[in-house]
Design an enzyme around this catalytic site. Structure first.
Site, PDB file in Angstrom:
ATOM      1  N   ASP A 188      22.361 -48.765 -53.729  1.00  0.00           N
ATOM      2  CA  ASP A 188      21.146 -49.124 -52.989  1.00  0.00           C
ATOM      3  C   ASP A 188      21.199 -50.617 -52.631  1.00  0.00           C
ATOM      4  OD1 ASP A 188      18.620 -48.940 -51.907  1.00  0.00           O
ATOM      5  OD2 ASP A 188      17.568 -49.017 -53.829  1.00  0.00           O
ATOM      6  N   GLU A 189      20.445 -51.016 -51.607  1.00  0.00           N
ATOM      7  CA  GLU A 189      20.328 -52.434 -51.202  1.00  0.00           C
ATOM      8  C   GLU A 189      21.705 -53.076 -51.014  1.00  0.00           C
ATOM      9  OE1 GLU A 189      17.492 -53.371 -50.361  1.00  0.00           O
ATOM     10  OE2 GLU A 189      15.909 -52.686 -51.701  1.00  0.00           O
TER      11      GLU A 189
ATOM     12  N   ARG B  78       5.858 -55.607 -44.790  1.00  0.00           N
ATOM     13  CA  ARG B  78       5.136 -55.254 -46.037  1.00  0.00           C
ATOM     14  C   ARG B  78       3.766 -54.661 -45.694  1.00  0.00           C
ATOM     15  NH1 ARG B  78       8.954 -54.219 -48.200  1.00  0.00           N
ATOM     16  NH2 ARG B  78       9.926 -54.791 -46.236  1.00  0.00           N
TER      17      ARG B  78
ATOM     18  N   LYS C 269      14.114 -44.599 -48.079  1.00  0.00           N
ATOM     19  CA  LYS C 269      15.493 -44.607 -48.588  1.00  0.00           C
ATOM     20  C   LYS C 269      15.593 -44.124 -50.034  1.00  0.00           C
ATOM     21  CE  LYS C 269      15.543 -49.490 -49.938  1.00  0.00           C
ATOM     22  NZ  LYS C 269      15.728 -49.377 -51.367  1.00  0.00           N
ATOM     23  N   THR C 270      14.566 -44.419 -50.856  1.00  0.00           N
ATOM     24  CA  THR C 270      14.626 -43.970 -52.258  1.00  0.00           C
ATOM     25  C   THR C 270      14.616 -42.447 -52.328  1.00  0.00           C
ATOM     26  OG1 THR C 270      13.430 -45.983 -52.860  1.00  0.00           O
ATOM     27  CG2 THR C 270      13.630 -44.314 -54.556  1.00  0.00           C
TER      28      THR C 270
ATOM     29  N   GLN D  63      17.193 -57.017 -43.821  1.00  0.00           N
ATOM     30  CA  GLN D  63      16.446 -57.418 -45.018  1.00  0.00           C
ATOM     31  C   GLN D  63      17.325 -58.162 -46.019  1.00  0.00           C
ATOM     32  OE1 GLN D  63      13.135 -54.784 -46.488  1.00  0.00           O
ATOM     33  NE2 GLN D  63      14.207 -53.230 -45.298  1.00  0.00           N
TER      34      GLN D  63
END
Length: 672
Positions: free
Chosen positions: A216-217, A606, A29-30, A247
Site C-alpha cells: 500500500d502507499e 480531505r 483502495k483499502t 499524494q
C-alpha cells in the site's frame, strides 16, 4: 465482490502478473487490497501464511487486518502477514540474526537513542560546533541508509569536507551499534536488503515464504524499501502495489514517487489499473483538486470523478491579519455548528506548519470550542513510560548502553556522573558495553571503589531479574521490578500532585497489561510470542505510532497537512494560503513546488462536503507587520467553483455582525 465498481473488480481479480493500482484519493483502495487478499485465499487457494500485505503505519495495518478478518474465515488467514515495512524487516532480522552477526534480544535504537550515541561520538571528535549540526548529521546518515549507501561509499562519494566528516562518524556510529547489539530504525529495512543480496539461500527461503505480496502507499517507498520489495517478488512477479503519485508528500524522508514509474522499467509486463471514481467528495471539490494537480508533470494521467452532487462553492476568505484569520475560522465553526446542527468532530482545520496552531488554539479556547491536536504527546514519550521501556530493554539486552544510562540512576542510586564517566572511558577502551565492563576485573583500577560497588549491586539485581524473567511467568516479574525499585515512591517525590503521581503509575500498569495481552493473544498459535519478542514489538510500536490512539470525542480536529493524509472530514478549513507558508519558503528556494502542490492536493481531497481556504493580508514576522502574497495555488483553482470573501474593506463590519449574531445564538442555545 458485487460491492466493487468495474475498475476495483479488475484490480482484485488480476493475479497473472505484476500489477500497479493507481488509486486516487477516496477511491476505495483499502477495499481493493482487503478483497484481493480474500480473493487470493478463497478463489486461488493461496494459503494465508504465504501472503504478505505491507503498509506504512500501524493504524493502516490494523485496519487492513480487521477488514480481512471480517470477510475471510479465520482458519484460512492463519499466518497471514499484514504489517508495516519496519515490522516485516524486524521479523526478518529476528529470524536471521545469526547471518547478520547479532545475538538474540537485539535492541532497536529510536531517534533519541541514536542522537545520544552520535552526540557522544561527536564530542570525541572534539568539534566545537557539534551541537549545532547534530540533527543535520542524523538526517544525513538516515538518508544514506535509505539510499543504501554504506559508510565506505559515503566517504568515497563525499562532495566536501562536511560529508567526509559525517561519513567517518557514520562508520563509527555503525560500529558502536553493532557493539551494543543494536539496530536503528533505518536498519530494519537496510539489513534485510543487504542480507538478501549476500545470501541467495536466505532470499530463496523468504521467496518461498511469500508467494504473493501487496504493498500500500507505494509512492511513499524510498530506494531501500523499493529494493526490498523487488528482491522478494523478482522471481514470480506475483504482486500488487497500490499508490498515487499525486499524494507523495514525504520527499524529506526519502519517499520517491518515481518508484511507480521505475516499476514499469523493472517489470515490463506490469498491468496498470486506475481507480478514478471518488466516494468521498463533492464534484466541485474534486474538480478543484484535479485542476490544481494538473499543473504538475505526470507519468500517469488520471482524473478523479464522483457520482456525488456538485456541492457548495469553495470559499476563499481574505482576512486582515493572522489574528483575524484564526478568529474567522473559530466563529465560522460555531456559526455552521449552530445553523446546521453539526458536531464539532465534523470540522478539521489543516495548516502547513505546527506553529500556525498556537494562535488558533487560543481562539478556540476563548470561544470554548473543544479541539484535539493530532500528534500531541505520545503515550510512549511520557517520562515514566520511557523509564519503564528502558528497564525492559535492559532486561532483554544488557548491552543496550542508552537504556542502561537512562535507568541506572532512576530512582536515585547515588551513582554520580563522574562514576559513569569513569566506567564509560573504561568500557570504550575495552570496546565493550557499560554492563559488560562492570564484570571486568580491570574496572576496579578505573572506577572508584564506592561507585563501582553501587554499580555492581545494580548489575547484580538486573542479572537476577533477567534470570527470573526467563525462568518464571514474566509479567509478575516485571511487576515486581517496579516494586523492587520503589518506583511509585519515586513518582510521588517527582510529581506536582499525588493525583499526578497516581496517574503516572497507572500508565506503567497499562504498559504491563499491554505486554500481558500481547503474550495472551498468540497463545497456542504459530504467532505465539516470547517475552523478548513482546518487548521488542512494543519498542517498535513506540517508534512507529507516536500516538495513534483513537479519540472519538466531539472535538474539532487540528492537524498539519502531512498528518491529514489518509483521513477525511465533512467540513475542512485550510489556513495560511500564502506564498512562503503554502508553498513553504524552503520549497520555493529549492525549486520544489511540485511536492507543495501535492500537499495542497492532499488537503483539498480531505474534504467531503465543504472546503474553506483562508489567508491573511498582513502577517507579523519578527515583530514587523508585513504584507503577504496570496498563494499561487489559489490562482490554479477553477474560477467558476470559487466564492471570494473579504476582498473589499475586508468586510470588517459584516464580520463583526456575523460574529455577534453567532455568539447571541450560542448564548440563546445555552439559555443565557
Amino acid at each position: 465482490m458485487n460491492k466493487l465498481n468495474p475498475r476495483q473488480s479488475e484490480a482484485v481479480r488480476y493475479a497473472d502478473g505484476p500489477m500497479l493500482v493507481l488509486a486516487g484519493a477516496g477511491s476505495g483502495k483499502t477495499s481493493v487490497i482487503t478483497r484481493k487478499i480474500a480473493y487470493l485465499i478463497e478463489q486461488l487457494g493461496i494459503p494465508g501464511r504465504q501472503i504478505a500485505a505491507v503498509t506504512f503505519t500501524n493504524k493502516a495495518a490494523r485496519e487492513m487486518k480487521e477488514r480481512v478478518g471480517r470477510i475471510v474465515d479465520r482458519k484460512l488467514t492463519r499466518g497471514l502477514i499484514v504489517s508495516t515495512f519496519h515490522n516485516l524487516g524486524l521479523n526478518m532480522i529476528r529470524e536471521e540474526h545469526t547471518h547478520l552477526g547479532y545475538h538474540p534480544g537485539f535492541s532497536i535504537f529510536d531517534a533519541e537513542d541514536a542522537k545520544a550515541l552520535l552526540q557522544d561520538l561527536m564530542l570525541r571528535e572534539a568539534s566545537a560546533e557539534a551541537g549545532d549540526e547534530l540533527n543535520d548529521i542524523q538526517m544525513t546518515i538516515s538518508s544514506w541508509k535509505n539510499a543504501m549507501r554504506g559508510p565506505a561509499e559515503a566517504l568515497s562519494k563525499a562532495a566536501d569536507e562536511r560529508e567526509q566528516r559525517i561519513a567517518i562518524i557514520y562508520k563509527k556510529y555503525n560500529e558502536y551499534l553493532k557493539a551494543y547489539n543494536a539496530v536503528d530504525f533505518d536498519d530494519l529495512i537496510l539489513l534485510p536488503v543487504m542480507l538478501f543480496r549476500s545470501h541467495p539461500d536466505v532470499l530463496a527461503k523468504w521467496r518461498r515464504k511469500i508467494r504473493y505480496m501487496l504493498v500500500d502507499e507505494y509512492q511513499d517507498t524510498n530506494v531501500c524499501q523499493y529494493e526490498l520489495v523487488k528482491l522478494l517478488v523478482a522471481e514470480r512477479a506475483a504482486f500488487t502495489v497500490v499508490g498515487d503519485d499525486d499524494q507523495s508528500i514525504y520527499a524529506w524522508r526519502g519517499a520517491r514517487p518515481e518508484n511507480l514509474a521505475q516499476l514499469k522499467e523493472d517489470f515490463p509486463s506490469l498491468k496498470i489499473v486506475k481507480l478514478e471514481q471518488n466516494y468521498r467528495s463533492t464534484a466541485r471539490i474534486l474538480r478543484s483538486a484535479n485542476t490544481v494537480i494538473a499543473n504538475n508533470p505526470h507519468v500517469f494521467e488520471k482524473a478523479l470523478w464522483s457520482d456525488h452532487t456538485i456541492g457548495e462553492e469553495i470559499r476563499i476568505v481574505r482576512c486582515r491579519n493572522e489574528d483575524a484569520e484564526t478568529d474567522r475560522v473559530a466563529t465560522e465553526i460555531l456559526d455552521q455548528k449552530l445553523k446546521k446542527g453539526l458536531d464539532f468532530r465534523d470540522f478539521a482545520v489543516l495548516y502547513r506548519g505546527n506553529h500556525q496552531a498556537r494562535l488558533l488554539e487560543m481562539k478556540l479556547q476563548a470561544y470554548q470550542i473543544p479541539y484535539r491536536i493530532s500528534g500531541g504527546q505520545s503515550f510512549f514519550s511520557k517520562n515514566e513510560i520511557k523509564d519503564a521501556m528502558s528497564y525492559l530493554r535492559l532486561l532483554i539486552n544488557p548491552d543496550d548502553d542508552a537504556a542502561f544510562l537512562r535507568v541506572v540512576n532512576v530512582p536515585r542510586r547515588e551513582i554520580g556522573p563522574r562514576t559513569l564517566e569513569q566506567l564509560s572511558h573504561y568500557a570504550r577502551s575495552r570496546n565493550v558495553s557499560l554492563f559488560k565492563a562492570l564484570g571486568d576485573m580491570g574496572a576496579e583500577t578505573h572506577v572508584t571503589e564506592k561507585g563501582l560497588d553501587r554499580l555492581r549491586r545494580f548489575a547484580h539485581w538486573v542479572d537476577a531479574t533477567c534470570e527470573r524473567l526467563h525462568s518464571e511467568n514474566p509479567v509478575p516479574v516485571i511487576k515486581q521490578l517496579f516494586t523492587d525499585i520503589e518506583y511509585e515512591e519515586w513518582l510521588h517525590q517527582h510529581s506536582g500532585t499525588p493525583k499526578q503521581a497516581e496517574r503516572r503509575m497507572e500508565n506503567i500498569w497499562y504498559l504491563v497489561e499491554s505486554i500481558q495481552r500481547m503474550l495472551d493473544d498468540g497463545k497456542g498459535t504459530a504467532d505465539e510470542l516470547g517475552i523478548e519478542d513482546a518487548i521488542t514489538k512494543l519498542i517498535l510500536r513506540d517508534m512507529m505510532e507516536q500516538r495513534e490512539e483513537e479519540d472519538d470525542s466531539d472535538k474539532v480536529q487540528l492537524l498539519t497537512l502531512h498528518a491529514s493524509k489518509g483521513l477525511e472530514f465533512p467540513h475542512v478549513f485550510i489556513m495560511g494560503l500564502e506564498e512562503e507558508i503554502l508553498p513553504h519558503r524552503s520549497s520555493i528556494e529549492e525549486g520544489n513546488i511540485e511536492e507543495e502542490r501535492r500537499l495542497m492536493y492532499v488537503g483539498i481531497t480531505r474534504a467531503r462536503e465543504t472546503l474553506t481556504l483562508t489567508y491573511a493580508a498582513t502577517r507579523k514576522q519578527y515583530g514587523e507587520k508585513l504584507e503577504t502574497i496570496p498563494s499561487r495555488f489559489l490562482d490554479e483553482l477553477p474560477e467558476e467553483d470559487l466564492k471570494w470573501e473579504g476582498m473589499g474593506d475586508l468586510d470588517a463590519e459584516a464580520n463583526q455582525k456575523k460574529g455577534k449574531a453567532t455568539l447571541s445564538a450560542l448564548l440563546g442555545d445555552l439559555g443565557l
